[in-house]
Design an enzyme around this catalytic site. Structure first.
Site, PDB file in Angstrom:
ATOM      1  N   ARG A  58       0.824  -1.224   0.000  1.00  0.00           N
ATOM      2  CA  ARG A  58       0.000   0.000   0.000  1.00  0.00           C
ATOM      3  C   ARG A  58       0.853   1.267   0.000  1.00  0.00           C
ATOM      4  O   ARG A  58       0.475   2.279  -0.580  1.00  0.00           O
ATOM      5  CB  ARG A  58      -0.921   0.035   1.239  1.00  0.00           C
ATOM      6  CG  ARG A  58      -1.991  -1.032   1.263  1.00  0.00           C
ATOM      7  CD  ARG A  58      -3.049  -0.771   0.232  1.00  0.00           C
ATOM      8  NE  ARG A  58      -4.044   0.197   0.639  1.00  0.00           N
ATOM      9  CZ  ARG A  58      -5.364  -0.006   0.527  1.00  0.00           C
ATOM     10  NH1 ARG A  58      -5.841  -1.133   0.058  1.00  0.00           N
ATOM     11  NH2 ARG A  58      -6.201   0.942   0.865  1.00  0.00           N
TER      12      ARG A  58
ATOM     13  N   LEU B 184      -6.990   6.461   1.402  1.00  0.00           N
ATOM     14  CA  LEU B 184      -5.821   7.148   0.842  1.00  0.00           C
ATOM     15  C   LEU B 184      -4.684   7.190   1.862  1.00  0.00           C
ATOM     16  O   LEU B 184      -4.918   7.327   3.069  1.00  0.00           O
ATOM     17  CB  LEU B 184      -6.209   8.568   0.433  1.00  0.00           C
ATOM     18  CG  LEU B 184      -7.195   8.622  -0.734  1.00  0.00           C
ATOM     19  CD1 LEU B 184      -7.782  10.023  -0.861  1.00  0.00           C
ATOM     20  CD2 LEU B 184      -6.550   8.191  -2.041  1.00  0.00           C
TER      21      LEU B 184
ATOM     22  N   HIS C 159     -20.004  10.581   1.623  1.00  0.00           N
ATOM     23  CA  HIS C 159     -20.276   9.284   2.257  1.00  0.00           C
ATOM     24  C   HIS C 159     -21.798   9.133   2.352  1.00  0.00           C
ATOM     25  O   HIS C 159     -22.484  10.062   2.802  1.00  0.00           O
ATOM     26  CB  HIS C 159     -19.645   9.245   3.651  1.00  0.00           C
ATOM     27  CG  HIS C 159     -19.935   7.965   4.355  1.00  0.00           C
ATOM     28  ND1 HIS C 159     -19.338   6.772   3.996  1.00  0.00           N
ATOM     29  CD2 HIS C 159     -20.798   7.667   5.353  1.00  0.00           C
ATOM     30  CE1 HIS C 159     -19.813   5.807   4.759  1.00  0.00           C
ATOM     31  NE2 HIS C 159     -20.702   6.325   5.592  1.00  0.00           N
TER      32      HIS C 159
ATOM     33  N   ASP D 105      -9.338  12.873   5.857  1.00  0.00           N
ATOM     34  CA  ASP D 105      -8.118  12.806   6.666  1.00  0.00           C
ATOM     35  C   ASP D 105      -7.655  11.354   6.693  1.00  0.00           C
ATOM     36  O   ASP D 105      -8.130  10.525   5.917  1.00  0.00           O
ATOM     37  CB  ASP D 105      -8.333  13.422   8.057  1.00  0.00           C
ATOM     38  CG  ASP D 105      -9.339  12.648   8.893  1.00  0.00           C
ATOM     39  OD1 ASP D 105      -9.716  11.518   8.488  1.00  0.00           O
ATOM     40  OD2 ASP D 105      -9.735  13.149   9.955  1.00  0.00           O
TER      41      ASP D 105
ATOM     42  N   GLY E 226      -8.220   8.982   8.657  1.00  0.00           N
ATOM     43  CA  GLY E 226      -9.146   7.981   9.181  1.00  0.00           C
ATOM     44  C   GLY E 226     -10.170   7.540   8.143  1.00  0.00           C
ATOM     45  O   GLY E 226     -10.146   7.966   6.992  1.00  0.00           O
TER      46      GLY E 226
ATOM     47  N   ASP F 149     -13.632   8.021   7.016  1.00  0.00           N
ATOM     48  CA  ASP F 149     -14.796   8.915   7.070  1.00  0.00           C
ATOM     49  C   ASP F 149     -14.816   9.764   8.350  1.00  0.00           C
ATOM     50  O   ASP F 149     -15.874  10.003   8.939  1.00  0.00           O
ATOM     51  CB  ASP F 149     -16.102   8.096   6.945  1.00  0.00           C
ATOM     52  CG  ASP F 149     -16.138   7.278   5.661  1.00  0.00           C
ATOM     53  OD1 ASP F 149     -15.695   7.795   4.620  1.00  0.00           O
ATOM     54  OD2 ASP F 149     -16.600   6.128   5.694  1.00  0.00           O
TER      55      ASP F 149
END
Ligand code: GAR
Length: 201
Positions: A68, A96, A110, A142, A144, A146
């Protein structure tokens, strides 16, 4: 910023949110230009929509990289090539990495009213919980899942006969309008973050 806001859109699926942005741009009502569309898979309807609109596309699949972290660096390089002012993840179903997130401001929609029902199954989870209203959240991305500051939320009522599919279609209809509104407001008024809040305009 000189000229229209440079928008890069990341997709994984059907790309109806991307289409809403492309349609608004074609109609001359979006103060932004979609400069590129990227995907995490070789083939998806979202990429086809971009190609039909004459927008440059790129693919950066996780499977093409050893891990990743390498994918994150490669995706960041692709994003930087287009020097976007804003990146929209429009049904992009990957988390991301830090290098990519460092390239620009990213926003996501979302299909639930965050912080309720984050993750990949926001529609299914809201239905399973039995809530009577759900909706969509536009938020900054960011590190995390959502968890970024919320920009805007719109409510959709749940009916007794809703299935995941019928409910998601109604949410997506709302999301398409909200996303065009949010991008328009960010392009015209700018944005700033104060704690947990994203203030636009
Ligand atoms: C939208 O409902 C969007 O909110 C959701 O995927 C759908 C994309 O629709 N995004 C997520 O679930 C991100 N975690 P589209 O492919 O037709 O634009």
């Amino acid at each position: 910023m000189s000229g229209p806001l440079r928008l890069l859109v990341l997709v994984s699926g059907s790309g109806s949110l991307l289409q809403a942005l492309l349609d608004a741009q074609a109609a001359g009502v979006l103060p932004a230009q979609v400069v590129a569309v990227g995907a995490d898979r070789e083939s998806c309807t979202g990429l086809e929509r971009a190609e039909r609109a004459g927008v440059p596309t790129f693919v950066e699949a996780v499977s093409a990289h050893p891990d990743r972290a390498a994918w994150d660096v490669a995706l960041a390089k692709q994003v930087r090539e287009y020097a976007p002012d804003l990146v929209v993840t429009a049904g992009f179903m990957k988390i991301l990495g830090p290098t990519t997130l460092g390239c620009a401001t990213f926003i996501n929609t979302h299909p639930a009213l965050l912080p309720s029902f984050p993750g990949a199954h926001g529609v299914r989870d809201a239905l399973a919980h039995g809530v009577r209203v759900t909706g969509s959240t536009a938020h900054l991305v960011d590190a995390g899942v959502d968890t970024g500051p919320i920009i805007e939320q719109r409510v959709v009522e749940i009916t007794d006969d809703d299935t995941e599919e019928t409910l998601h279609e109604r949410i997506k209809a709302v999301e398409r309008i909200m996303l065009v509104d949010v991008v328009t407001r960010m392009a015209t008024g700018g944005w700033r973050v104060e704690g947990r809040r994203c203030l636009v305009g």
